[in-house]
Design an enzyme around this catalytic site. Sequence first.
Site, mmCIF file in Angstrom:
data_model
loop_
_atom_site.group_PDB
_atom_site.id
_atom_site.type_symbol
_atom_site.label_atom_id
_atom_site.label_comp_id
_atom_site.label_asym_id
_atom_site.label_seq_id
_atom_site.Cartn_x
_atom_site.Cartn_y
_atom_site.Cartn_z
ATOM 1 N N HIS A 409 0.818 -1.214 0.000
ATOM 2 C CA HIS A 409 0.000 0.000 0.000
ATOM 3 C C HIS A 409 0.853 1.266 0.000
ATOM 4 C CE1 HIS A 409 -3.770 -2.210 1.507
ATOM 5 N NE2 HIS A 409 -3.984 -1.789 0.292
ATOM 6 N N ARG A 499 24.873 -4.310 -23.596
ATOM 7 C CA ARG A 499 26.115 -4.810 -22.997
ATOM 8 C C ARG A 499 25.800 -5.915 -21.986
ATOM 9 N NH1 ARG A 499 26.825 0.976 -22.376
ATOM 10 N NH2 ARG A 499 28.456 1.799 -23.755
ATOM 11 N N ARG A 566 25.896 -7.371 -27.718
ATOM 12 C CA ARG A 566 27.327 -7.667 -27.837
ATOM 13 C C ARG A 566 27.683 -8.746 -26.828
ATOM 14 N NH1 ARG A 566 31.399 -3.006 -26.338
ATOM 15 N NH2 ARG A 566 30.897 -3.757 -24.239
ATOM 16 N N GLU A 668 36.240 -2.173 -34.641
ATOM 17 C CA GLU A 668 36.945 -1.388 -33.623
ATOM 18 C C GLU A 668 38.456 -1.598 -33.663
ATOM 19 O OE1 GLU A 668 35.345 -2.584 -29.859
ATOM 20 O OE2 GLU A 668 35.411 -4.713 -30.370
ATOM 21 N N GLY A 689 32.930 0.695 -33.097
ATOM 22 C CA GLY A 689 33.233 0.985 -31.698
ATOM 23 C C GLY A 689 34.258 2.096 -31.640
ATOM 24 N N SER A 690 33.782 3.319 -31.494
ATOM 25 C CA SER A 690 34.689 4.471 -31.634
ATOM 26 C C SER A 690 35.720 4.536 -30.520
ATOM 27 C CB SER A 690 33.889 5.778 -31.694
ATOM 28 O OG SER A 690 33.090 5.948 -30.545
ATOM 29 N N ASN A 691 35.408 3.998 -29.339
ATOM 30 C CA ASN A 691 36.372 4.069 -28.229
ATOM 31 C C ASN A 691 37.634 3.267 -28.552
ATOM 32 O OD1 ASN A 691 34.265 5.393 -27.070
ATOM 33 N ND2 ASN A 691 33.844 3.898 -25.472
ATOM 34 N N ASP A 692 37.447 1.979 -28.879
ATOM 35 C CA ASP A 692 38.615 1.145 -29.177
ATOM 36 C C ASP A 692 39.263 1.527 -30.499
ATOM 37 O OD1 ASP A 692 39.308 -0.651 -27.102
ATOM 38 O OD2 ASP A 692 37.452 -1.746 -27.414
#
Length: 780
Positions: A409, A499, A566, A668, A689-692
Amino acid sequence: MDMIRPFGTLRMTDVEIVGGKNASIGEMIQGLAQADVRVPGGFATTADAFRLFLRENQIEEKINAKLQALDVNDVNALVAAGKEIRGWVEEARLPAALEDAIRQAYGEMGDDPDVAVRSSATAEDLPEASFAGQQETFLNVRGIEEVLNHVKLVFASLYNDRAISYRVHHNFEHSEVALSAGVQRMVRTDLGVSGVAFTLDTESGFRDAVFVTSSYGLGEMVVQGAVNPDEFFVYKPALEQGKKAVLRRTRGSKQKKMIYAEAGGVKTVDVDEAEQRAFSLSDDDLTELARQCVTIEKHYGRPMDIEWGKDGRDVQIYILQARPETVQSRAGRTLERFELTGKGDVLVEGRAVGSRIGAGVVRVVKSLDQMDSVQDGDILVADMTDPDWEPVMKRASAIVTNRGGRTCHAAIIARELGIPAVVGTGNATRELHNGDEVTVSCAEGDTGYVYAGRLDFHVNRVELDAMPEVGMKIMMNVASPDRAFSFAALPNEGVGLARVEFIISNVIGIHPRALLDYPDVPADVKAQIEEKTAGYASPRDFFREKLAEGVASIAAAFAPKPVIVRLSDFKSNEYHHLIGGPAYEPTEENPMIGFRGASRYRSADFAEAFALECQAMKQVRDDMGLTNVQLMIPFVRTVAEGQRILEILAANGLTQRENDLKVIMMCEVPSNALLADQFLDLFDGFSIGSNDLTQLTLALDRDSGLVADMFDEQNEAVLALMGMAIKAAKAKGKYVGICGQGPSDHPALAQWLMDQGIDSVSLNPDSVLSTWLHLAGEQA
C-alpha cells in the site's frame, strides 16, 4: 430493498449497489469462469443495507456533522474524530433484515466456512480514484457471530483516519460514499503463497509485462509491506505464443508469513530458512497466474491491479480481487526523466518505487502518534507504513522503509502522490537519523538509493508526439536490464548496443569458470556461489538463466525493434574482480589489447564458459521467441578469427541467418576497416566501436590518464577509418552503425556520421533527446 447480493449475481454495473471491489468480484465470477479464471464465491451486503444501518441507529447526521467540522490537515483532530465515529458504528446494531439475510447467505456457504470479510466502498476503484487499502479486510473469520461482528467492523472502517482524509483530498462527499461488506470464501494461502500482480510495469508503465510479487502465507503481508517479497516479470507476447514467458526474477527475503491462528483470526510466524532461499512460485505457477491476469485485463479493457493466492491444499491459483490500475493508466505522452547530477555517499538502498528524486530532512516515525512531527518536504522514514499514514504521506518529499515490496500500500500511495519511495531497505530506521539532510533517488533502475546530503538533480521533459524526423536511426546503448522498460519510452529505433558485461558483473557477479568448476572451488568461493545461486537448480543454470533474463528484459522492452547484443568483452583485469576470478585470469601488462573478445571465445580455456553464453542467447531467441535479438562479436582481429567464431556459434546452436539470426561485428580494430570487404563477406554488418578504434588508431591506452588529453574520436585518422567502414558496408548493402561513446559526447560527430550515410547511431540514454534535436536542427 436487497440486503445482500450473491457474488454470482453481480456485474460492474452494480458499483453503486456493492462498491467497486465486490462488483468486480461478481464480474469475474460471472464473466470469466468460462475462461478458467478462478474466483472464490460468497456474497456482499448492499449500500442500501449500510444506509439503513446508519438511519436505524440514528448516527448518520451525527457523523456528517462531525466530519463537516473537521480539518483533516490537523492530524490530532483527525485521529480523535475518526476514533469517536468508529466507536458509534461499532456500538450500533445491525438491522434485523440485514442480520437475517447474512445468516441465511453464510449458512448456504456450508458448515461454518472460514471467510474473508472485505470492505468495498461505492466510490472505490473508479478509474480516476484509487482507494487502495482505505478500508479494512479481515481474514479467517469463522462462525456466524464472528461474521456479523466483522461486517460491523468493516462498516466502521469507512471512517478510518486515512479514509476520511482521502475522501476530502479527492473531493468525495462523505455522505455520498457507502460501504458494502464482501464475505468471500477463504483460499488456504496460509498453507501456500499469495501476493499482488499488475498487468503492466508499475514504475515505467510498460504494457507488455505482468509484474508479480509473491510471498508465503496470507497476502496481507505483501499488501501491508510487512515482508520483502519475490518479484517476477512475465512477458505477455511469449505467454500468448506458448513460449517460455518469465522475463526476470528477483528473490526477496520473505522472512515472515501470516497464517491461521488456532482460535480464528491470524498470526505471524517466521519462514523456514530453506523457503526464504527458494523462489515462492515456479515458472508453471507464474505462467498460469499471468494467463489469468491477462484474461482479466482483456475483459476489462485496461491495466489491472490484482490480488491472488495459491491454495496450499488443492495447489490451484485463485484471483481474490481485481481493480483498475490508477497511476500509469493516467500518464500522458509527456516524458519526464529525473537525472542525478550530484554525488554523495550511499546510506541505504532498497527497491525503487517510481522514477523520481526527492531531497529533504529525515523524519523517523516509529508509530502513528508521531505522525504530526512530519513537516512539508520531510523524508518520511519508517519500519513500514500502513495506509493509516496516508494523511501525512502527502507532506513528504520521499518515503523510505525497512520493509515492503513494490506492490504494498505504501508503494501504491507513493506512486499516486508522485513522490519517490525506497522500500525494503532493511536498515533505514537505524542508518538514517532525524535532522539528516538526504537525497532519495529512484531514477537509477530497480534499486533505490538514499544519499547523504542534498544532491543536485535535473528533470528533462519532452512531448513524445512532437519529436522531429532525422535522416538516420537513433538507437540506444543499454546495459542495465532493470532500466530497459523506462529507457524504451524514449524515442528510439531499437538498441544498437546491449552490454552483457553489466549483467555478468552486477547481477551474476561470479566468474563463469568458477560456476563450471563448482563444487571443486575454494571454500570461501563455494560459500559465495551457494549464497548467490540459491533458488536455482545449479550454478550453471543460475548463470544461463540470469544472463537470459537480463538480455530478454532488454529485448522485450524494445520489441519488435532490433536489439544488438554484444557478447562478453571483459578484459582479464575485469574478470579478475568477479567471485573466483583470480584463479582463472592471467596478469597482463596491457589487458586492453590482450585476452579479450573473439580471442577468448576460441580459447580452449574459455570454450565451456562461452558455451554458457550461447545457451543463454539461444534461450532468449528460441525458447522465449525474442528473435529481435541480434548478436555482435567484439574485438575480431583477423578474418580467419571471424570465420572461426561463426563456426563456434553454429556449434552452439546459433547458426547465422537461421531463424533470422543476424551476426554483426564490432568494427573497432583498424584491420576491420582496412579489410572491411573481407569481414563484411562473413558478417551481416558493422557496428563501429569508436572508443577502441580511437585507442588503436592513435596508440593511446584508454586507461592511462597520462595521454588522455590526446584521445579524440574526431581525429582525422579515426574519421578516415570510420569512413572506409561506412563506405564498404554501403557498397555491399550491409548494416553499418556506431555504438561508441563519440556521438553521445560530440553531436558534431553524429552529424558527420549522418552525412556519411551511416544507418544508425546508438547513443547513451541521457543524450538521446539532445542529440536527436541537434540533428533535426542541423537538417532544418
